[in-house]
Design an enzyme around this catalytic site. Structure first.
Site, PDB file in Angstrom:
ATOM      1  N   SER A 122       0.821  -1.201   0.000  1.00  0.00           N
ATOM      2  CA  SER A 122       0.000   0.000   0.000  1.00  0.00           C
ATOM      3  C   SER A 122       0.857   1.253   0.000  1.00  0.00           C
ATOM      4  O   SER A 122       0.364   2.331  -0.307  1.00  0.00           O
ATOM      5  CB  SER A 122      -0.862   0.046   1.261  1.00  0.00           C
ATOM      6  N   HIS A 143      -1.170  -3.003  -7.090  1.00  0.00           N
ATOM      7  CA  HIS A 143      -1.916  -2.658  -5.877  1.00  0.00           C
ATOM      8  C   HIS A 143      -3.404  -2.868  -6.118  1.00  0.00           C
ATOM      9  O   HIS A 143      -4.074  -2.021  -6.715  1.00  0.00           O
ATOM     10  CB  HIS A 143      -1.586  -1.201  -5.501  1.00  0.00           C
ATOM     11  N   GLU A 155      -3.905  -0.357  -9.126  1.00  0.00           N
ATOM     12  CA  GLU A 155      -2.944   0.734  -9.273  1.00  0.00           C
ATOM     13  C   GLU A 155      -1.595   0.076  -9.603  1.00  0.00           C
ATOM     14  O   GLU A 155      -1.064  -0.699  -8.802  1.00  0.00           O
ATOM     15  CB  GLU A 155      -2.879   1.504  -7.940  1.00  0.00           C
ATOM     16  N   ASN A 193      -3.414   5.873  -1.584  1.00  0.00           N
ATOM     17  CA  ASN A 193      -3.302   6.106  -0.145  1.00  0.00           C
ATOM     18  C   ASN A 193      -2.794   7.492   0.210  1.00  0.00           C
ATOM     19  O   ASN A 193      -3.021   7.972   1.312  1.00  0.00           O
ATOM     20  CB  ASN A 193      -2.449   5.014   0.487  1.00  0.00           C
TER      21      ASN A 193
HETATM   22  P1  NAI Z   1      -3.097  -9.883   6.197  1.00  0.00           P
HETATM   23  O1  NAI Z   1      -2.463  -9.690   7.527  1.00  0.00           O
HETATM   24  O2  NAI Z   1      -4.561 -10.094   6.097  1.00  0.00           O
HETATM   25  O3  NAI Z   1      -2.394 -11.123   5.435  1.00  0.00           O
HETATM   26  C1  NAI Z   1      -0.996 -11.304   5.369  1.00  0.00           C
HETATM   27  C2  NAI Z   1      -0.716 -12.792   5.208  1.00  0.00           C
HETATM   28  O4  NAI Z   1       0.672 -12.975   4.925  1.00  0.00           O
HETATM   29  C3  NAI Z   1      -1.023 -13.602   6.471  1.00  0.00           C
HETATM   30  O5  NAI Z   1      -1.832 -14.706   6.123  1.00  0.00           O
HETATM   31  C4  NAI Z   1       0.368 -14.045   6.953  1.00  0.00           C
HETATM   32  O6  NAI Z   1       0.359 -15.318   7.593  1.00  0.00           O
HETATM   33  C5  NAI Z   1       1.133 -14.100   5.648  1.00  0.00           C
HETATM   34  N1  NAI Z   1       2.577 -13.975   5.783  1.00  0.00           N
HETATM   35  C6  NAI Z   1       3.301 -13.213   6.643  1.00  0.00           C
HETATM   36  N2  NAI Z   1       4.621 -13.352   6.396  1.00  0.00           N
HETATM   37  C7  NAI Z   1       4.734 -14.220   5.359  1.00  0.00           C
HETATM   38  C8  NAI Z   1       5.835 -14.774   4.652  1.00  0.00           C
HETATM   39  N3  NAI Z   1       7.082 -14.439   4.953  1.00  0.00           N
HETATM   40  N4  NAI Z   1       5.585 -15.650   3.653  1.00  0.00           N
HETATM   41  C9  NAI Z   1       4.314 -16.003   3.338  1.00  0.00           C
HETATM   42  N5  NAI Z   1       3.234 -15.507   3.965  1.00  0.00           N
HETATM   43  C10 NAI Z   1       3.445 -14.628   4.976  1.00  0.00           C
HETATM   44  O7  NAI Z   1      -2.639  -8.611   5.331  1.00  0.00           O
HETATM   45  P2  NAI Z   1      -3.414  -7.940   4.082  1.00  0.00           P
HETATM   46  O8  NAI Z   1      -4.409  -6.958   4.579  1.00  0.00           O
HETATM   47  O9  NAI Z   1      -3.833  -8.996   3.129  1.00  0.00           O
HETATM   48  O10 NAI Z   1      -2.225  -7.067   3.452  1.00  0.00           O
HETATM   49  C11 NAI Z   1      -1.226  -7.635   2.634  1.00  0.00           C
HETATM   50  C12 NAI Z   1      -0.574  -6.533   1.819  1.00  0.00           C
HETATM   51  O11 NAI Z   1      -1.554  -5.914   0.995  1.00  0.00           O
HETATM   52  C13 NAI Z   1       0.053  -5.402   2.656  1.00  0.00           C
HETATM   53  O12 NAI Z   1       1.203  -4.955   2.017  1.00  0.00           O
HETATM   54  C14 NAI Z   1      -1.041  -4.340   2.638  1.00  0.00           C
HETATM   55  O13 NAI Z   1      -0.530  -3.040   2.834  1.00  0.00           O
HETATM   56  C15 NAI Z   1      -1.580  -4.510   1.237  1.00  0.00           C
HETATM   57  N6  NAI Z   1      -2.946  -4.042   1.001  1.00  0.00           N
HETATM   58  C16 NAI Z   1      -3.917  -4.220   1.934  1.00  0.00           C
HETATM   59  C17 NAI Z   1      -5.204  -3.759   1.696  1.00  0.00           C
HETATM   60  C18 NAI Z   1      -6.294  -3.984   2.704  1.00  0.00           C
HETATM   61  O14 NAI Z   1      -7.381  -3.381   2.539  1.00  0.00           O
HETATM   62  N7  NAI Z   1      -6.100  -4.812   3.718  1.00  0.00           N
HETATM   63  C19 NAI Z   1      -5.553  -3.058   0.459  1.00  0.00           C
HETATM   64  C20 NAI Z   1      -4.476  -3.007  -0.499  1.00  0.00           C
HETATM   65  C21 NAI Z   1      -3.212  -3.453  -0.207  1.00  0.00           C
END
Ligand code: NAI
Length: 287
Positions: A122, A143, A155, A193
């Site tokens: 993000s 993104h 994006e 963002n």
């Molecule tokens: P989340 O916390 O829901 O999921 C992250 C996942 O990655 C978890 O299942 C975790 O176990 C796994 N993980 C952690 N370290 C790991 C590794 N080394 N190898 C493999 N898996 C690993 O996070 P979310 O919300 O899905 O965010 C992920 C990315 O997307 C971030 O960079 C966030 O900024 C971005 N993002 C999030 C949005 C949102 O609305 N939540 C929108 C757009 C982008």
């Protein structure tokens, strides 16, 4: 030359990763979904199944298409199992720079030479992530918006070294996924963002200063500005920890106090009130 993308590895199967795997599999791509532990992957598959059921009910997907799409997703807890034959890797692990740097260094070693390495970050600099690899021209931001199966926008963020062929491949793939890609340059928070987070932060300041209750703040923005959802409800959907992380990046990298995270946002995150995913944020989702 643009890379033809048939096999995608998605790293991280949380909020965003399962949605990215969903839309890729539905579009006919072979998907390897990678996370740290098997239960996370089981939960992600269950979520994808549930979300596809919703599409089936609406008539947007047939039962047969659903089972074919699910059949295209394999899972792995070891990243080296998942990425060895990938044309494209999309990273969706937590928004912490050191985690992403370590992962991209490893992906550079584990993936075929021509593979594109994309991040769903993000706010973290694509240029800095790319500098950790030996192929910065093939590193790009992809993104997606939350929830991925529903939201139109991708994006597409060009790092300083990202080349035209990589950008063209990712733009084309995004269209094939049924999305509308928009190309932007690498700057803290990109466009989405940079504009959204100050609005959310201001809504939290308004709450902290007692200007209005959460419901009132959201209603003003929904009915008055025609936003589909109020800023506090949107923050709850994104995750308050993610919002705080993004604001920290904007504040640090742009060096301007207008991006300082509201103390009330910090307090909620410290309490573990992270929004929908924890059952409680600015609104209450328990029961
Ligand atoms: P989340 O916390 O829901 O999921 C992250 C996942 O990655 C978890 O299942 C975790 O176990 C796994 N993980 C952690 N370290 C790991 C590794 N080394 N190898 C493999 N898996 C690993 O996070 P979310 O919300 O899905 O965010 C992920 C990315 O997307 C971030 O960079 C966030 O900024 C971005 N993002 C999030 C949005 C949102 O609305 N939540 C929108 C757009 C982008």
């Amino acid at each position: 030359m643009a890379t033809e993308i048939k096999r995608v590895a998605v790293i991280g199967s949380g909020t965003m990763g399962n949605g990215i795997a969903h839309v890729c599999a539905q579009s006919g791509l072979e998907v390897a979904l990678v996370d740290l532990e098997a239960p996370f992957l089981e939960k992600a598959l269950a979520t994808i199944g549930k979300n596809m059921d919703r599409q089936v009910k609406k008539g947007a997907l047939s039962e047969e298409e659903k089972s074919k799409a699910l059949g295209r997703i394999r899972t792995a807890t070891d990243r080296s199992d998942g990425v060895g034959d990938a044309d494209l890797v999309v990273e969706a692990i937590p928004e912490r720079a050191e985690l992403k740097y370590e992962l991209f260094q490893d992906l550079d070693r584990l993936t075929p030479e021509g593979a594109i390495l994309a991040s769903n970050t993000s706010s973290i600099s694509i240029t800095e992530i790319a500098a950790r690899t030996s192929r910065p021209e093939k590193v790009i931001g992809m993104h997606f918006m939350n929830p991925v199966p529903v939201m139109q926008l991708v994006e597409v963020i060009r790092g300083l070294a990202t080349d035209d062929a990589t950008t063209a491949s990712v733009m084309e793939l995004s269209r094939a996924l049924g999305k509308t890609p928009v190309e932007v340059n690498d700057f803290p928070g990109f466009v989405s963002n940079r504009v959204l987070m100050p609005m959310i932060n201001e809504a939290v300041f308004a709450l902290m200063e007692g200007v209005a209750e959460p419901e009132a703040i959201d209603t003003v923005m929904k009915l008055g500005m025609n936003h589909p959802m109020g800023p506090l409800a949107l923050a709850d959907l994104i995750g308050l920890d993610t919002c705080l992380n993004i604001l920290e990046v904007l504040h640090r990298e742009l060096g301007d106090d207008r991006y300082r995270p509201c103390p009330l946002l910090r307090k909620y995150v410290a309490a573990g009130w992270l929004g929908r995913k924890s059952g409680r944020g600015f609104h209450d989702y328990r029961g």
